[in-house]
Design an enzyme around this catalytic site. Structure first.
Site, PDB file in Angstrom:
ATOM      1  N   GLN A 149      -5.591  19.114   3.585  1.00 46.77           N
ATOM      2  CA  GLN A 149      -4.897  17.824   3.594  1.00 46.77           C
ATOM      3  C   GLN A 149      -4.602  17.295   2.189  1.00 46.77           C
ATOM      4  O   GLN A 149      -5.446  17.345   1.292  1.00 46.77           O
ATOM      5  CB  GLN A 149      -5.731  16.799   4.381  1.00 46.77           C
ATOM      6  CG  GLN A 149      -5.868  17.195   5.835  1.00 46.77           C
ATOM      7  CD  GLN A 149      -6.540  16.167   6.716  1.00 46.77           C
ATOM      8  OE1 GLN A 149      -7.226  16.546   7.659  1.00 46.77           O
ATOM      9  NE2 GLN A 149      -6.351  14.877   6.459  1.00 46.77           N
ATOM     10  N   THR A 166       2.686  11.306   4.924  1.00 42.23           N
ATOM     11  CA  THR A 166       3.025   9.879   4.814  1.00 42.23           C
ATOM     12  C   THR A 166       4.375   9.544   5.468  1.00 42.23           C
ATOM     13  O   THR A 166       4.699   8.365   5.617  1.00 42.23           O
ATOM     14  CB  THR A 166       3.023   9.389   3.344  1.00 42.23           C
ATOM     15  OG1 THR A 166       3.953  10.182   2.603  1.00 42.23           O
ATOM     16  CG2 THR A 166       1.637   9.484   2.742  1.00 42.23           C
ATOM     17  N   SER A 216      -2.394  12.302  -0.942  1.00 45.00           N
ATOM     18  CA  SER A 216      -1.761  11.030  -0.571  1.00 45.00           C
ATOM     19  C   SER A 216      -2.327  10.474   0.739  1.00 45.00           C
ATOM     20  O   SER A 216      -2.210   9.277   1.008  1.00 45.00           O
ATOM     21  CB  SER A 216      -0.243  11.194  -0.458  1.00 45.00           C
ATOM     22  OG  SER A 216       0.049  12.242   0.440  1.00 45.00           O
ATOM     23  N   GLY A 217      -2.955  11.333   1.530  1.00 46.22           N
ATOM     24  CA  GLY A 217      -3.569  10.875   2.774  1.00 46.22           C
ATOM     25  C   GLY A 217      -4.693   9.881   2.543  1.00 46.22           C
ATOM     26  O   GLY A 217      -5.045   9.100   3.430  1.00 46.22           O
ATOM     27  N   GLY A 245       0.824  -1.220   0.000  1.00 44.63           N
ATOM     28  CA  GLY A 245       0.000   0.000   0.000  1.00 44.63           C
ATOM     29  C   GLY A 245       0.853   1.263   0.000  1.00 44.63           C
ATOM     30  O   GLY A 245       2.091   1.212   0.005  1.00 44.63           O
ATOM     31  N   CYS A 294      -2.352  11.426  10.908  1.00 45.26           N
ATOM     32  CA  CYS A 294      -1.332  12.315  10.328  1.00 45.26           C
ATOM     33  C   CYS A 294      -1.564  13.798  10.664  1.00 45.26           C
ATOM     34  O   CYS A 294      -0.610  14.527  10.954  1.00 45.26           O
ATOM     35  CB  CYS A 294      -1.253  12.115   8.822  1.00 45.26           C
ATOM     36  SG  CYS A 294      -2.839  11.862   8.025  1.00 45.26           S
ATOM     37  N   VAL A 306       1.296   3.567   2.354  1.00 42.04           N
ATOM     38  CA  VAL A 306       2.118   3.696   3.564  1.00 42.04           C
ATOM     39  C   VAL A 306       3.157   2.568   3.607  1.00 42.04           C
ATOM     40  O   VAL A 306       4.322   2.788   3.956  1.00 42.04           O
ATOM     41  CB  VAL A 306       1.226   3.703   4.824  1.00 42.04           C
ATOM     42  CG1 VAL A 306       2.055   3.601   6.084  1.00 42.04           C
ATOM     43  CG2 VAL A 306       0.375   4.967   4.848  1.00 42.04           C
ATOM     44  N   HIS A 359       0.242  18.006   4.886  1.00 37.02           N
ATOM     45  CA  HIS A 359      -1.000  18.592   5.410  1.00 37.02           C
ATOM     46  C   HIS A 359      -0.662  19.944   6.060  1.00 37.02           C
ATOM     47  O   HIS A 359       0.199  20.026   6.948  1.00 37.02           O
ATOM     48  CB  HIS A 359      -1.612  17.690   6.492  1.00 37.02           C
ATOM     49  CG  HIS A 359      -2.147  16.381   5.977  1.00 37.02           C
ATOM     50  ND1 HIS A 359      -2.234  16.049   4.648  1.00 37.02           N
ATOM     51  CD2 HIS A 359      -2.647  15.305   6.659  1.00 37.02           C
ATOM     52  CE1 HIS A 359      -2.762  14.837   4.529  1.00 37.02           C
ATOM     53  NE2 HIS A 359      -3.011  14.358   5.730  1.00 37.02           N
TER      54      HIS A 359
HETATM   55  N1  NDP Z   1      -1.905   7.550   3.526  1.00 35.59           N
HETATM   56  C1  NDP Z   1      -1.674   8.258   4.643  1.00 35.59           C
HETATM   57  O1  NDP Z   1      -1.199   9.425   4.639  1.00 35.59           O
HETATM   58  C2  NDP Z   1      -1.960   7.677   5.962  1.00 35.59           C
HETATM   59  C3  NDP Z   1      -2.516   6.416   6.125  1.00 35.59           C
HETATM   60  N2  NDP Z   1      -2.735   5.917   7.356  1.00 35.59           N
HETATM   61  C4  NDP Z   1      -3.285   4.584   7.602  1.00 35.59           C
HETATM   62  O2  NDP Z   1      -2.333   3.599   7.163  1.00 35.59           O
HETATM   63  C5  NDP Z   1      -2.989   2.432   6.691  1.00 35.59           C
HETATM   64  C6  NDP Z   1      -2.597   2.162   5.251  1.00 35.59           C
HETATM   65  O3  NDP Z   1      -2.999   3.249   4.438  1.00 35.59           O
HETATM   66  P1  NDP Z   1      -2.644   3.262   2.886  1.00 35.59           P
HETATM   67  O4  NDP Z   1      -1.280   2.713   2.666  1.00 35.59           O
HETATM   68  O5  NDP Z   1      -2.946   4.638   2.447  1.00 35.59           O
HETATM   69  O6  NDP Z   1      -3.721   2.174   2.302  1.00 35.59           O
HETATM   70  P2  NDP Z   1      -3.659   1.315   0.982  1.00 35.59           P
HETATM   71  O7  NDP Z   1      -5.053   0.992   0.633  1.00 35.59           O
HETATM   72  O8  NDP Z   1      -2.799   1.979  -0.038  1.00 35.59           O
HETATM   73  O9  NDP Z   1      -2.923  -0.074   1.438  1.00 35.59           O
HETATM   74  C7  NDP Z   1      -3.548  -1.017   2.252  1.00 35.59           C
HETATM   75  C8  NDP Z   1      -2.644  -2.243   2.483  1.00 35.59           C
HETATM   76  O10 NDP Z   1      -3.377  -3.188   3.260  1.00 35.59           O
HETATM   77  C9  NDP Z   1      -3.336  -4.469   2.612  1.00 35.59           C
HETATM   78  N3  NDP Z   1      -4.559  -5.219   2.845  1.00 35.59           N
HETATM   79  C10 NDP Z   1      -5.831  -4.858   2.543  1.00 35.59           C
HETATM   80  N4  NDP Z   1      -6.704  -5.859   2.882  1.00 35.59           N
HETATM   81  C11 NDP Z   1      -5.948  -6.852   3.403  1.00 35.59           C
HETATM   82  C12 NDP Z   1      -6.262  -8.153   3.923  1.00 35.59           C
HETATM   83  N5  NDP Z   1      -7.514  -8.623   3.983  1.00 35.59           N
HETATM   84  N6  NDP Z   1      -5.240  -8.913   4.385  1.00 35.59           N
HETATM   85  C13 NDP Z   1      -3.976  -8.454   4.341  1.00 35.59           C
HETATM   86  N7  NDP Z   1      -3.608  -7.245   3.837  1.00 35.59           N
HETATM   87  C14 NDP Z   1      -4.591  -6.462   3.388  1.00 35.59           C
HETATM   88  C15 NDP Z   1      -3.199  -4.159   1.134  1.00 35.59           C
HETATM   89  O11 NDP Z   1      -2.677  -5.288   0.455  1.00 35.59           O
HETATM   90  P3  NDP Z   1      -3.013  -5.588  -1.114  1.00 35.59           P
HETATM   91  O12 NDP Z   1      -2.184  -4.623  -1.915  1.00 35.59           O
HETATM   92  O13 NDP Z   1      -2.574  -6.999  -1.267  1.00 35.59           O
HETATM   93  O14 NDP Z   1      -4.476  -5.363  -1.289  1.00 35.59           O
HETATM   94  C16 NDP Z   1      -2.223  -2.974   1.204  1.00 35.59           C
HETATM   95  O15 NDP Z   1      -0.908  -3.460   1.349  1.00 35.59           O
HETATM   96  C17 NDP Z   1      -4.484   2.704   6.880  1.00 35.59           C
HETATM   97  O16 NDP Z   1      -4.864   2.156   8.104  1.00 35.59           O
HETATM   98  C18 NDP Z   1      -4.575   4.223   6.871  1.00 35.59           C
HETATM   99  O17 NDP Z   1      -5.725   4.656   7.525  1.00 35.59           O
HETATM  100  C19 NDP Z   1      -2.383   6.670   8.422  1.00 35.59           C
HETATM  101  C20 NDP Z   1      -1.853   7.906   8.325  1.00 35.59           C
HETATM  102  C21 NDP Z   1      -1.593   8.503   7.080  1.00 35.59           C
HETATM  103  N1  PHD Z   2      -7.379  10.339   7.082  1.00 30.98           N
HETATM  104  C1  PHD Z   2      -5.986  10.684   6.764  1.00 30.98           C
HETATM  105  C2  PHD Z   2      -5.167   9.448   6.534  1.00 30.98           C
HETATM  106  C3  PHD Z   2      -5.534   8.302   7.444  1.00 30.98           C
HETATM  107  O1  PHD Z   2      -5.678   7.216   6.978  1.00 30.98           O
HETATM  108  O2  PHD Z   2      -5.665   8.603   8.747  1.00 30.98           O
HETATM  109  P1  PHD Z   2      -5.956   7.528   9.911  1.00 30.98           P
HETATM  110  O3  PHD Z   2      -4.745   6.642   9.997  1.00 30.98           O
HETATM  111  O4  PHD Z   2      -6.149   8.331  11.122  1.00 30.98           O
HETATM  112  O5  PHD Z   2      -7.187   6.765   9.548  1.00 30.98           O
HETATM  113  C4  PHD Z   2      -5.964  11.576   5.538  1.00 30.98           C
HETATM  114  O6  PHD Z   2      -6.865  11.434   4.786  1.00 30.98           O
HETATM  115  O7  PHD Z   2      -5.083  12.361   5.289  1.00 30.98           O
END
Ligand code: NDP
Ligand code: PHD
Length: 360
Positions: free
Chosen positions: A176, A328, A179-180, A15, A149, A17, A242
């Site tokens: 924001q 991120t 990429s969030g 993903g 974030c 992150v 952000h």
């Molecule tokens: N983007 C940001 O700025 C921020 C994000 N976050 C949090 O970080 C986390 C990840 O966000 P982000 O990277 O943007 O999300 P993405 O959707 O880009 O990535 C999600 C990841 O979870 C995996 N996944 C999904 N379903 C399953 C499953 N059933 N079993 C195992 N793995 C699974 C996916 O694998 P696959 O590719 O195989 O589907 C992928 O690697 C979230 O909880 C989000 O809220 C927190 C702060 C900031």
């Molecule tokens: N909601 C944040 C990213 C995120 O996934 O946050 P949290 O980990 O608190 O669900 C954004 O959109 O920029």
């Protein structure tokens, strides 16, 4: 550090992150990537095929051909970072902690649990003591989380004011980055040349998470800080970073110059620990009236610095200013890596094999 590198697993490695974790850990002096784990959709594929790589630098060559594995309780690593989708993170992280793995999570699911630290090392390093109350601790497992974030930027900017003057009320409006929302995120027809004045759940997290982080540890529990926070969150067409417009009511009167001095002279309590990912200084204060800007300043301190500018009197509260956080890095993967570095220094993270041998 004079010991072999700790072997880490990345959950959700494919993903947005997860990819930041891969970038930050590829050349880390204390940690090496041992396991890349994701869903069954990705398992069995080489990482370069499973991940839709969105980084601006190439995939680190040492992981490009590594096979992505499904998540199980038999991962070959000392601890895991979790960049899992929040739809699955709660249950999976729980199972891994129960199986004896330290879980350093970026997901929201366990953040507000009473016995789980919601950690920003420069603000509340003592909250790691909550780990001792976790039911998985005896088997070597535990969960530590990093905040939302936008919360990270807000709390880093508020903390010197909380310490010096006290803070009673805060109003914050966020702008924001896209990429969030992860990849592919907000549809281009919604995001382009537009602002969306809603991010689900964000305002509630910004109102509650800071109170836990800024809370005091009393008899092994966190007493939340008595600060009222109102947040309004907006998605804007920016890639990374952000921006937050913050107005603050102080507990005791202070001039703008005193507020600026408190922010400028803030020294982190972990400054002497020499953690590889810790920025020095944590806060960069700008005098230029048009700074900080996401495109120019989000990467400061390798994405770990929080930038502050436009400090001025507030007509409603006492003082207002702007803060910028790389969502991120400091707000996600970089924050989690710094948490793990603090946990190494505090003795919570060790080679897992030594724990299993000691148990036998
Ligand atoms: N983007 C940001 O700025 C921020 C994000 N976050 C949090 O970080 C986390 C990840 O966000 P982000 O990277 O943007 O999300 P993405 O959707 O880009 O990535 C999600 C990841 O979870 C995996 N996944 C999904 N379903 C399953 C499953 N059933 N079993 C195992 N793995 C699974 C996916 O694998 P696959 O590719 O195989 O589907 C992928 O690697 C979230 O909880 C989000 O809220 C927190 C702060 C900031
Ligand atoms: N909601 C944040 C990213 C995120 O996934 O946050 P949290 O980990 O608190 O669900 C954004 O959109 O920029």
């Amino acid at each position: 550090m004079d010991q072999p590198k700790l072997r880490v697993g990345i959950l959700g490695a494919t993903g947005a992150v997860g990819q930041k974790f891969v970038e930050l850990l590829a050349d880390h002096p204390w940690f090496e990537i041992s396991v890349l784990a994701a869903s069954d959709r990705s398992a069995g594929k080489p990482y370069r095929e499973a991940a839709h790589w969105i980084g601006t630098r190439p995939i680190p060559p040492q992981v490009a051909d590594q096979e992505v594995v499904p998540i199980s309780t038999e991962l070959d690593c000392d601890f895991v970072f979790s960049g899992l989708s929040a739809s699955v993170a709660g249950e999976i992280e729980h199972q891994l902690a129960e199986a004896g793995y330290p879980v350093i999570s970026n997901a929201r699911n366990h953040r507000m649990r009473e016995d789980v630290p919601l950690l920003i090392p420069e603000i509340n390093p003592d909250h790691t003591a909550l780990i001792e109350r976790q039911p998985w601790r005896a088997r070597g497992g535990f969960i530590v989380t990093n905040p939302n974030c936008s919360t990270v930027g807000l709390v880093c900017a508020l903390y010197p004011l909380v310490k010096t003057f006290g803070v009673t009320q805060v109003h914050v409006t966020t702008l924001q980055a896209l990429s969030g929302a992860g990849y592919p995120g907000v549809p281009s027809l919604d995001a382009t040349a537009n602002v969306i004045p809603f991010i689900g759940g964000e305002e509630e997290k910004m109102a509650t998470e800071p109170r836990k982080i800024l809370g005091k540890l009393v008899d092994g529990r966190v007493e939340p800080a008595a600060i009222q926070i109102s947040a309004q969150c907006n998605r804007v067409p920016v890639l990374e970073g952000h921006l937050e417009c913050i107005s603050v009511k102080l507990a005791r009167a202070a001039s703008v110059e005193e507020v600026r001095a408190a922010l400028q002279t803030f020294r982190s309590p972990i400054a002497d620990l020499q953690l590889p990912t810790a920025p020095d200084p944590l806060l960069q204060v700008f005098d230029e009236p048009h700074f900080p800007q996401p495109r120019r300043h989000a990467e400061l301190g390798r994405g770990m610095t929080v930038s502050i500018g436009r400090i001025r009197p507030c007509e409603v509260f006492d003082v207002k200013f702007v803060a910028l956080v790389h969502n991120t890095i400091r707000g996600a993967a970089g924050g989690a890596v710094l948490n793990a570095e603090l946990l190494v220094r505090q003795g919570y993270l060790k080679p897992r094999r030594s724990l299993i041998v000691a148990e036998a």
